[in-house]
Every structure is written in C-alpha cells, then in structure tokens.
Scaffold this motif. Structure first.
Motif, mmCIF file in Angstrom:
data_model
loop_
_atom_site.group_PDB
_atom_site.id
_atom_site.type_symbol
_atom_site.label_atom_id
_atom_site.label_comp_id
_atom_site.label_asym_id
_atom_site.label_seq_id
_atom_site.Cartn_x
_atom_site.Cartn_y
_atom_site.Cartn_z
ATOM 1 N N GLN A 189 0.823 -1.209 0.000
ATOM 2 C CA GLN A 189 0.000 0.000 0.000
ATOM 3 C C GLN A 189 0.855 1.257 0.000
ATOM 4 O OE1 GLN A 189 -2.745 -0.319 3.220
ATOM 5 N NE2 GLN A 189 -3.883 -1.958 2.230
ATOM 6 N N SER A 191 3.675 1.608 -1.562
ATOM 7 C CA SER A 191 4.396 1.856 -2.811
ATOM 8 C C SER A 191 3.493 1.949 -4.030
ATOM 9 C CB SER A 191 5.433 0.758 -3.038
ATOM 10 O OG SER A 191 4.778 -0.475 -3.135
ATOM 11 N N SER A 193 0.598 3.538 -6.069
ATOM 12 C CA SER A 193 -0.215 4.746 -6.021
ATOM 13 C C SER A 193 -1.410 4.574 -6.948
ATOM 14 C CB SER A 193 0.618 5.956 -6.428
ATOM 15 O OG SER A 193 0.126 6.546 -7.586
ATOM 16 N N SER A 195 -3.444 6.809 -8.527
ATOM 17 C CA SER A 195 -3.568 7.600 -9.750
ATOM 18 C C SER A 195 -2.475 7.248 -10.748
ATOM 19 C CB SER A 195 -3.505 9.084 -9.409
ATOM 20 O OG SER A 195 -2.308 9.360 -8.744
ATOM 21 N N GLU A 196 -1.289 6.855 -10.254
ATOM 22 C CA GLU A 196 -0.212 6.589 -11.193
ATOM 23 C C GLU A 196 -0.168 5.142 -11.652
ATOM 24 O OE1 GLU A 196 3.492 8.083 -9.727
ATOM 25 O OE2 GLU A 196 2.621 10.073 -9.521
ATOM 26 N N ASP A 197 -0.282 4.200 -10.716
ATOM 27 C CA ASP A 197 -0.099 2.809 -11.102
ATOM 28 C C ASP A 197 -1.404 2.175 -11.567
ATOM 29 O OD1 ASP A 197 2.584 2.962 -10.479
ATOM 30 O OD2 ASP A 197 2.175 2.648 -8.377
ATOM 31 N N SER B 29 -3.534 -0.133 -3.309
ATOM 32 C CA SER B 29 -2.828 1.143 -3.342
ATOM 33 C C SER B 29 -3.050 1.945 -2.061
ATOM 34 C CB SER B 29 -3.253 1.953 -4.561
ATOM 35 O OG SER B 29 -4.577 2.362 -4.442
ATOM 36 N N LEU B 31 -5.505 3.707 -1.031
ATOM 37 C CA LEU B 31 -6.104 5.021 -1.259
ATOM 38 C C LEU B 31 -6.962 5.381 -0.054
ATOM 39 C CD1 LEU B 31 -6.338 7.103 -3.612
ATOM 40 C CD2 LEU B 31 -8.537 6.079 -4.082
ATOM 41 N N LYS B 36 -6.638 13.015 3.426
ATOM 42 C CA LYS B 36 -6.008 14.096 2.700
ATOM 43 C C LYS B 36 -6.296 15.461 3.306
ATOM 44 C CE LYS B 36 -5.026 12.455 -1.915
ATOM 45 N NZ LYS B 36 -5.591 12.178 -3.210
ATOM 46 N N ARG B 55 5.261 13.080 0.048
ATOM 47 C CA ARG B 55 4.462 11.943 0.512
ATOM 48 C C ARG B 55 5.271 11.003 1.392
ATOM 49 N NH1 ARG B 55 1.102 8.577 -3.106
ATOM 50 N NH2 ARG B 55 2.983 8.315 -4.288
#
Lengths: 260, 152
Positions: A189, A191, A193, A195-197, B29, B31, B36, B55
C-alpha cells in the motif's frame, strides 16, 4: 528486378489500402447513427461471448502468474533479507505491466480469434450480404456490438486479473512461505499509487482492448471468403494483435513512466 | 429465460470488474480519501534532505503522524524547506520538538522522525520546527572518516 519492385510496391499499396479500410470500418460502425435501443441486447450478448466466457482463462492464469511472481520474488529477495518487499513487487509488476499485457494477449487468443472466425464465416456464407439485402446495416448489427463489447470487457478482465494475481501472490508469500502479512500489505500500500499505477494500468488495458478487437473485427470483415482465407485471417488476428500489444506497451510505458 | 441468464452473467462480469478496481484502489494502493484534508502544516528547514520525497512519512517513535507535502529551497537562508502535514489528532507536539531525516532500514526510504520536546507551548499551523538534523549522506561520512585518518 522491375517485377520485384512492382510486386513490392503493389504489396505496400494494398497494405495502405487495408489500413484505410480498417479506419472506414471503425468510422462506419461507431460514428454511424447510433441506435441504442436495438443495440443494447446485441451488446449484452456479445459481452457474454467476449467477456464472460474469457473469465475462466483470465482467472486461472492470473492466479498462477501471481503465485509464480510471489515465489520468484521471495527466492530473490530473501537473499537480501527483505522478503517483506515481495508484496510490493508482485503488486507493482501486476498492476503496471502483467495484468494489461497478459490479459490482452489471452484476450486476443481467446476472444479475438473467435470474433474473426465468426465474422469471416458470416462473410463466406454470405450472411453479411443478406443482412444488407433485407435492409439491415451489418456494420451496426454485427460489427458495432462486438467492438463495444471488446472495448468494455477488456479493462474489466484486466482488473480481475490483477486482483486475482495479487491474491495468488499473497497466498504463496503469506500462507506458504511465511512472510508476515502485515508488512506484506503495508509495503504494497505504501508503494502502489492509485492515480499513477492503477489508473495507468486501466488506460493501458483500454488501449489494448480497443486495438485487439479492432484488428479482430477488421480481419474477419476483410478476409478472403473461403475456408483457407478464414484460417489465415484468424492467424493474422492473433499475430497482429500480439505484436500491436507488445509494441504499444513499450510506447505507453515510455509515456507514463519514462519522464525522468 | 436464456436471455435472462445471459444478462445476469454479463452483469456479474461488470460488477466483478468494478469490485476488482475498488479492491485495487483500497486494498492494494491504500487510497485513503479521508486522510487528505485533515491535519495542520508545520515547516522545518534542513541543510540537506538527502533523498527525502513528497508523501514521505512523518513519524514519532515509529508511528506515522503525518506526511511530507512539499519540498523547496528557501532562497534567503539557502536551506531546504520541508512542509509537512501532521494529523489533527496529534495536537500535543511542543514547540521545542526536533525533526530528523532518517532512513528505514539500510537501503530503505527516507522519512522524518519527530522527537518530542518538553515545553508547554504547542506547535500550531504554519509554525517552524527549529531544531533539525539533516540526512546522513554517505559521501560526507566517508569524507570525514578519510580526513580523520589522514590527520592522525
């Protein structure tokens, strides 16, 4: 010598014409007047054949690829005493590369070849011509639902591939090899991302799905209407799609991750 | 009935794909949308940040209490200025707390470690941590070591 040049030129011209016909096919089937009410049942039917029936091979290969990644990553990383990084390795390689690419390759073999053979046989038995005779546009009736079905189902299949693969990797790493599950998931989690990965993986699979189904539909519609022609068209679908997937993958990767 | 089964299986495929995307977002991920917004900003200036990235974690006693939001050069002092966001529920840092740039493991990522101070006044939004310690840069350590060896 002149003859050789002539043949070469004729071949090049016919290739360019084929690309033109492929573009024509795309514009006729997608941009032509949409008819959503008649299209929806046809689309659902094609989603079943193209998407749902590909699910089993996607899940099984995703599981095994994830398990192999977990095992290989563990044997390398354990030498450096950082075997908890196996989670991040499995997740990143699956989400960024393997899920879109391998799904698209399987998709070309499983669904693309079937679509080509089906449309090619329809052409050989003059079903496409008879649709036109009774006033139904085969572009909208036959081609468009298959294009949309491929375009929609490919990212879904790719996401399922990724999640099953990660689960397979965790199965091997945590349950079998005894990596601590907390650091496995936490490293992952930290590493990966979203939006990118993850989103770049989705974009890749969208592009691949579009290209594969476009090639499949075009080869079917453009084949020589004999049994030999259909077999050649099916072969071409798989070969061209695979080459297009791998080439585009490099381009997309360079665009997404190459800006150093 | 045949059509119905078709529709159900297609619907199941689409839902499974969406669920996979959501699982990738949350489970893989990590999220976290709620994290935020919350938090207050604290600045710290370092001579050398040595590979700290945006980050990166901000932690105290190994527990994460915030993250680095931006890194820039302070043109007046010619030092790196790191802006970090500390979670709202960590409202007990005193103004003489110190910040260090540390490394997770031998080759791991850089993070900021906060050591709490003893004053009664607390850090608030926009304040600066004065007591900082830069990242250890391997070349500097090797250089110092060699210099000491030569002068012996």
């Amino acid at each position: 010598m002149i003859q050789f040049l002539q043949r070469l030129g004729a071949k090049a011209v016919s290739r360019i014409a084929a690309v033109g016909r492929a573009g024509q096919l795309l514009s006729q089937s997608l941009i032509a007047k949409p008819a959503p009410m008649t299209m929806l049942p046809l689309l659902v039917r094609q989603l079943y054949f193209i998407g749902v029936l590909s699910l089993v091979i996607i899940i099984v290969s995703g599981l095994f690829i994830g398990m192999v990644l977990g095992l290989q990553g563990y044997t390398i990383l354990v030498d450096y005493g950082s075997e908890q990084a196996v989670g991040q390795m499995v997740a990143l390689s699956l989400v960024r590369e393997l899920a879109p690419v391998v799904t698209a390759l399987l998709f070309a073999g499983r669904a693309g070849s079937a679509v080509t053979a089906e449309i090619g046989l329809m052409k050989a038995t003059e079903q496409l011509a008879s649709y036109e005779m009774i006033g139904v546009d085969p572009m909208r009736r036959i081609i468009a639902p298959r294009l949309w079905a491929g375009f929609i189902s490919m990212p879904l299949l790719s996401m399922i591939f990724a999640i099953v693969g990660i689960w397979g990797g965790s199965l091997v790493a945590i349950d079998w090899l005894g990596v601590f599950s907390g650091s496995f998931w936490a490293n992952m989690q930290a590493s990966v991302s979203f939006s990118e990965d993850v989103m770049n993986g989705v974009i890749k699979s969208l592009v691949f799905g579009f290209v594969v189904i476009w090639i499949a539909v075009f080869q079917g519609n453009d084949c020589v209407p004999t049994s030999e022609g259909i077999s050649q068209a099916t072969t071409r679908t798989v070969v061209y799609s695979s080459l297009a997937i791998l080439g585009l993958d490099f381009l997309l990767t360079a665009m997404m991750f190459g800006d150093f | 009935m045949r059509i119905r089964a078709l529709e159900i299986s297609v619907g199941a495929l689409i839902i499974a794909g969406m669920l996979a995307l959501i699982a990738l977002a949350i489970n893989v991920s990590g999220l976290n949308l709620s994290q935020k917004g919350g938090g207050y900003t604290v600045l710290a200036r370092f001579d050398n940040i040595g590979g700290l990235t945006e980050r990166a974690k901000v932690s105290m006693s190994g527990v994460q209490i915030g993250q680095v939001t931006s890194i820039r050069i302070d043109p007046k002092r010619l030092m790196a200025e790191v802006e970090m966001q500390i979670f709202d529920d960590v409202d007990y840092l005193s103004i003489d707390s110190s910040a260090q740039i540390l490394t997770a493991g031998l080759l791991g990522e850089k993070y900021i470690g906060i050591t709490p101070g003893f004053e009664d006044d607390l850090l608030e939004n926009g304040m600066t941590i004065e007591d900082t310690q830069s990242a250890l840069v391997l070349e500097e350590i090797v250089g110092k070591f060699l210099f000491n060896k030569v002068s012996e």
